[in-house]
Design an enzyme around this catalytic site. Structure first.
Site, short mmCIF file in Angstrom:
data_model
loop_
_atom_site.label_atom_id
_atom_site.label_comp_id
_atom_site.label_asym_id
_atom_site.label_seq_id
_atom_site.Cartn_x
_atom_site.Cartn_y
_atom_site.Cartn_z
N TYR A 39 0.86 -1.18 0.00
CA TYR A 39 0.00 0.00 0.00
C TYR A 39 0.90 1.24 0.00
O TYR A 39 1.86 1.27 -0.77
CB TYR A 39 -0.95 -0.11 1.21
CG TYR A 39 -2.09 0.87 1.18
CD1 TYR A 39 -2.78 1.15 0.00
CD2 TYR A 39 -2.48 1.53 2.34
CE1 TYR A 39 -3.82 2.05 -0.02
CE2 TYR A 39 -3.54 2.44 2.33
CZ TYR A 39 -4.20 2.71 1.15
OH TYR A 39 -5.21 3.61 1.14
N LYS A 94 -20.37 -19.99 -11.75
CA LYS A 94 -19.50 -19.85 -12.93
C LYS A 94 -18.10 -19.44 -12.48
O LYS A 94 -17.09 -19.91 -13.01
CB LYS A 94 -20.07 -18.83 -13.91
CG LYS A 94 -21.42 -19.23 -14.49
CD LYS A 94 -21.30 -20.22 -15.63
CE LYS A 94 -22.67 -20.69 -16.09
NZ LYS A 94 -22.65 -21.65 -17.20
N ASP A 137 -26.51 -15.63 -18.91
CA ASP A 137 -27.94 -15.69 -18.59
C ASP A 137 -28.67 -14.37 -18.85
O ASP A 137 -29.44 -13.87 -18.01
CB ASP A 137 -28.14 -16.17 -17.14
CG ASP A 137 -27.78 -17.66 -17.00
OD1 ASP A 137 -27.42 -18.29 -18.00
OD2 ASP A 137 -27.88 -18.19 -15.88
N ASP A 162 -23.80 -18.43 -22.82
CA ASP A 162 -24.99 -19.21 -23.19
C ASP A 162 -25.12 -19.34 -24.70
O ASP A 162 -25.70 -20.29 -25.20
CB ASP A 162 -26.26 -18.55 -22.61
CG ASP A 162 -26.18 -18.54 -21.11
OD1 ASP A 162 -26.39 -19.58 -20.50
OD2 ASP A 162 -25.84 -17.47 -20.55
N ALA A 195 -35.61 -20.73 -29.27
CA ALA A 195 -35.16 -19.83 -30.34
C ALA A 195 -34.51 -18.61 -29.71
O ALA A 195 -34.62 -17.50 -30.21
CB ALA A 195 -36.36 -19.42 -31.20
N ALA A 197 -31.00 -17.32 -26.97
CA ALA A 197 -29.55 -17.16 -27.01
C ALA A 197 -28.85 -18.45 -27.42
O ALA A 197 -28.09 -18.51 -28.40
CB ALA A 197 -29.07 -16.73 -25.62
N ALA A 198 -29.11 -19.52 -26.66
CA ALA A 198 -28.41 -20.78 -26.91
C ALA A 198 -28.83 -21.36 -28.26
O ALA A 198 -27.97 -21.84 -29.02
CB ALA A 198 -28.72 -21.77 -25.78
N ASN A 286 -31.62 -26.51 -18.29
CA ASN A 286 -31.19 -26.69 -16.89
C ASN A 286 -32.18 -26.03 -15.94
O ASN A 286 -32.69 -24.96 -16.25
CB ASN A 286 -29.82 -26.04 -16.69
CG ASN A 286 -28.73 -26.85 -17.33
OD1 ASN A 286 -28.61 -28.04 -17.11
ND2 ASN A 286 -27.93 -26.19 -18.16
N ASN A 318 -22.01 -25.89 -21.15
CA ASN A 318 -20.92 -24.96 -21.49
C ASN A 318 -19.74 -24.98 -20.51
O ASN A 318 -18.68 -24.43 -20.80
CB ASN A 318 -21.46 -23.54 -21.71
CG ASN A 318 -22.38 -23.08 -20.62
OD1 ASN A 318 -22.18 -23.41 -19.45
ND2 ASN A 318 -23.38 -22.30 -21.00
N1 LIG Z 1 -26.66 -27.08 -21.25
C1 LIG Z 1 -26.13 -25.89 -21.41
O1 LIG Z 1 -24.92 -25.70 -21.44
C2 LIG Z 1 -27.03 -24.71 -21.57
C3 LIG Z 1 -28.38 -24.83 -21.46
N2 LIG Z 1 -29.17 -23.73 -21.63
C4 LIG Z 1 -30.60 -23.90 -21.42
O2 LIG Z 1 -31.32 -23.46 -22.55
C5 LIG Z 1 -32.52 -22.84 -22.14
C6 LIG Z 1 -32.63 -21.47 -22.81
O3 LIG Z 1 -31.61 -20.62 -22.38
P1 LIG Z 1 -31.30 -19.26 -23.18
O4 LIG Z 1 -31.22 -19.53 -24.64
O5 LIG Z 1 -30.17 -18.64 -22.48
O6 LIG Z 1 -32.63 -18.43 -22.87
P2 LIG Z 1 -33.46 -17.39 -23.77
O7 LIG Z 1 -34.40 -16.71 -22.83
O8 LIG Z 1 -32.57 -16.57 -24.60
O9 LIG Z 1 -34.31 -18.32 -24.76
C7 LIG Z 1 -35.29 -19.19 -24.32
C8 LIG Z 1 -35.98 -19.75 -25.54
O10 LIG Z 1 -36.77 -20.88 -25.15
C9 LIG Z 1 -38.03 -20.75 -25.74
N3 LIG Z 1 -39.04 -21.43 -24.95
C10 LIG Z 1 -39.31 -21.30 -23.64
N4 LIG Z 1 -40.37 -22.07 -23.30
C11 LIG Z 1 -40.75 -22.68 -24.44
C12 LIG Z 1 -41.79 -23.56 -24.77
N5 LIG Z 1 -42.69 -23.96 -23.84
N6 LIG Z 1 -41.89 -24.02 -26.05
C13 LIG Z 1 -41.03 -23.61 -26.98
N7 LIG Z 1 -40.03 -22.75 -26.75
C14 LIG Z 1 -39.90 -22.29 -25.49
C15 LIG Z 1 -38.30 -19.25 -25.78
O11 LIG Z 1 -39.32 -18.98 -26.73
P3 LIG Z 1 -39.81 -17.47 -27.08
O12 LIG Z 1 -38.74 -16.93 -27.98
O13 LIG Z 1 -41.12 -17.66 -27.76
O14 LIG Z 1 -39.90 -16.75 -25.76
C16 LIG Z 1 -36.92 -18.74 -26.19
O15 LIG Z 1 -36.78 -18.77 -27.59
C17 LIG Z 1 -32.50 -22.82 -20.61
O16 LIG Z 1 -33.23 -23.90 -20.14
C18 LIG Z 1 -31.05 -23.03 -20.26
O17 LIG Z 1 -30.85 -23.71 -19.04
C19 LIG Z 1 -28.68 -22.49 -21.95
C20 LIG Z 1 -27.33 -22.32 -22.05
C21 LIG Z 1 -26.40 -23.42 -21.79
C1 LIG Z 2 -25.45 -23.98 -18.34
C2 LIG Z 2 -25.97 -22.63 -18.50
O1 LIG Z 2 -25.21 -21.69 -18.68
C3 LIG Z 2 -27.40 -22.42 -18.49
O2 LIG Z 2 -28.17 -23.36 -18.38
O3 LIG Z 2 -27.80 -21.25 -18.62
MG LIG Z 3 -26.17 -19.79 -18.59
#
Ligand SMILES: NC(=O)C1=CN([C@@H]2O[C@H](COP(=O)(O)OP(=O)(O)OC[C@H]3O[C@@H](n4cnc5c(N)ncnc54)[C@H](OP(=O)(O)O)[C@@H]3O)[C@@H](O)[C@H]2O)C=CC1
Ligand SMILES: CC(=O)C(=O)O
Ligand SMILES: [Mg+2]
Length: 416
Positions: A39, A94, A137, A162, A195, A197-198, A286, A318
């Site tokens: 310091y 994370k 997220d 994601d 549809a 982020a992931a 998840n 991831n």
């Molecule tokens: N295993 C891994 O490493 C990872 C897993 N994930 C999982 O993926 C999922 C989405 O995460 P993320 O992409 O960050 O979130 P987002 O909020 O960006 O996207 C969620 C998407 O899921 C769609 N959705 C939700 N409910 C339904 C349903 N009942 N029927 C059809 N589509 C649906 C939404 O539709 P709409 O556009 O119409 O709202 C949207 O397009 C989470 O469950 C997360 O845990 C994510 C990242 C890493």
């Molecule tokens: C694994 C992860 O990053 C998620 O489910 O959002």
């Molecule tokens: Mg995540």
């Protein structure tokens, strides 16, 4: 989740101290001499050096080994928009994984904001503190604009885990699973439930690995994304399929691949039965997948299945990417994490799954054996070879593609 497991998880987070991370000192701070160096007055010397040449920040501070995990809590796992504070255990998680698997120091930052501008300003204004920014997220479509604008504004790599971490692991696992099923990604019919982020990033990377865009059917809450819909954003628009099919049941008939990145229990066993022979099903939501593996295996014996969870075979998550891609990027001070680095990570993860697995990894996985096959398409997160293999491949790709700001360290990762 059983009540017993719920209590265990809460206990783990609460004791012996609340939370999962803390700050440790790397220098002695016991004596008057130590404090005079750490310091006042000693600290003024590195201040002057950094003020003269900003590169010295990497020599005299922890910046080069520090990643910020930043969120607004709008898409916490598959739990939805529960706000910044509720996301803190995931972000600390994370940070734990960055440290445990790649030796990177990491701190979680949960941002409350009203507009995208406000979020981007907040992150951009603090970004120089860190060696890299891991966005986590943040819901679609905001995440796409946020990441793009932060990449433009920040001098350190910005990576939405994601999107790209998930896409890299999905692509690595998928190419291996298809190989085992005797299928080719170029010909595969793909259903992507979700549809966001992931989903968008996974499908874009699968296309870079050979998938055909017109063979992808993406679905959101309203069903199939098709060319006659007028309620879809520009990112979903990229996957608008010129089809008369409207429902999950319509598109899943005869499909080779199901990728679920949506929410729990959305794939019914009856729909799974409609898929082509030898399908690949990644139910990645998840904590609860689109279909439970035991249910899926009960209706089909020819599928390869992955989930996002640690407690089933084939963890498509991831965690198998983000610690290692940041390690490689930071070690050559990459200005960005580009497609070359992402594809290098895919290849390195894929290749490792085909090698014999060390006994300690088999033991840590609680398995009798792990051998490339339907129940082992992707390395386990605790495989110590992931760090040298993936980080080195990523660092080399950064050097080769011209985004590294320093040379590859001599003997990089060779002792590991
Ligand atoms: N295993 C891994 O490493 C990872 C897993 N994930 C999982 O993926 C999922 C989405 O995460 P993320 O992409 O960050 O979130 P987002 O909020 O960006 O996207 C969620 C998407 O899921 C769609 N959705 C939700 N409910 C339904 C349903 N009942 N029927 C059809 N589509 C649906 C939404 O539709 P709409 O556009 O119409 O709202 C949207 O397009 C989470 O469950 C997360 O845990 C994510 C990242 C890493
Ligand atoms: C694994 C992860 O990053 C998620 O489910 O959002
Ligand atoms: Mg995540």
């Amino acid at each position: 989740m059983s009540e017993d497991f719920r209590q265990q998880a809460l206990h783990y987070h609460a004791y012996p101290v609340p939370g999962k991370i803390a700050v440790e000192l790397t220098k002695p701070a016991n004596t008057v001499e130590d404090l005079a160096l750490a310091y006042s007055p000693g600290v003024a010397e590195p201040v002057r050096e950094i003020a003269q040449n900003s590169e010295n920040v990497y020599k005299y501070t922890g910046k080069g080994n520090m990643v910020a995990v930043i969120t607004n809590g709008t898409a916490i796992l598959g739990l939805g928009n529960l706000g910044p504070l509720a996301s803190k255990p995931v972000m600390e998680g994370k940070a734990l994984l960055f440290k445990r698997f790649a030796g990177l120091d990491s701190i979680d930052i949960e941002v409350k904001h009203r507009t995208i501008d406000e979020f981007v300003d907040t992150v951009a204004n603090i970004a120089d503190t860190f060696g890299g920014i891991n966005l986590e997220d943040i819901k679609a479509p905001d995440c796409f604009e946020i990441e793009k604008r932060l990449i433009e504004r920040c001098h350190v790599p910005v990576f939405h885990d994601d999107q790209h971490g998930t896409a890299i692991v999905t692509a690595a696992g998928m190419l291996n699973a298809l190989e085992l099923q005797g299928k080719n990604i170029n010909e595969a019919v793909i259903v992507c439930l979700g549809a966001g982020a992931a989903a968008v990033a996974c499908m874009e990377l699968l296309i870079k690995c050979g998938a055909q865009r017109e063979k992808i059917y993406m679905l959101d809450r309203k069903g199939v994304i098709h060319t006659r819909r007028d309620d879809i954003n520009e990112y979903k628009q990229l996957f608008a399929n010129n089809t008369d099919k409207r429902t999950l049941e319509d598109v899943i008939e005869g499909a080779d691949i199901f990728v679920g990145v949506s929410g729990p229990d959305l794939l019914a066993p009856e729909a799974l039965k409609l898929m082509a022979d030898k399908p690949v099903v990644f139910a990645c939501s998840n904590p609860d997948p689109e279909i439970k593996p035991e249910l899926a295996h009960a209706v089909r014996d020819d599928l390869i299945m992955g989930t996002g969870r640690s407690d089933y075979p084939n963890q498509v998550n991831n965690v198998i990417c983000f610690p290692f891609i940041f390690r490689g990027a930071l070690d050559v001070r990459a200005s960005e994490i580009n497609d070359e680095m992402k594809l290098a990570a895919v290849d390195a993860i894929r290749a490792l799954a085909k090698e014999p697995v060390p006994a300690e990894v088999v033991a840590a996985a609680g398995a009798d054996k792990l051998e490339f096959g339907p129940e082992y398409i992707i390395p386990k997160p605790m495989d110590p070879r992931l760090l040298p293999r993936v980080a080195k491949a990523v660092a080399q790709a950064a050097v080769d593609s011209g985004v590294a700001q320093i040379d590859m360290p001599v003997g990089y990762m060779e002792a590991k």
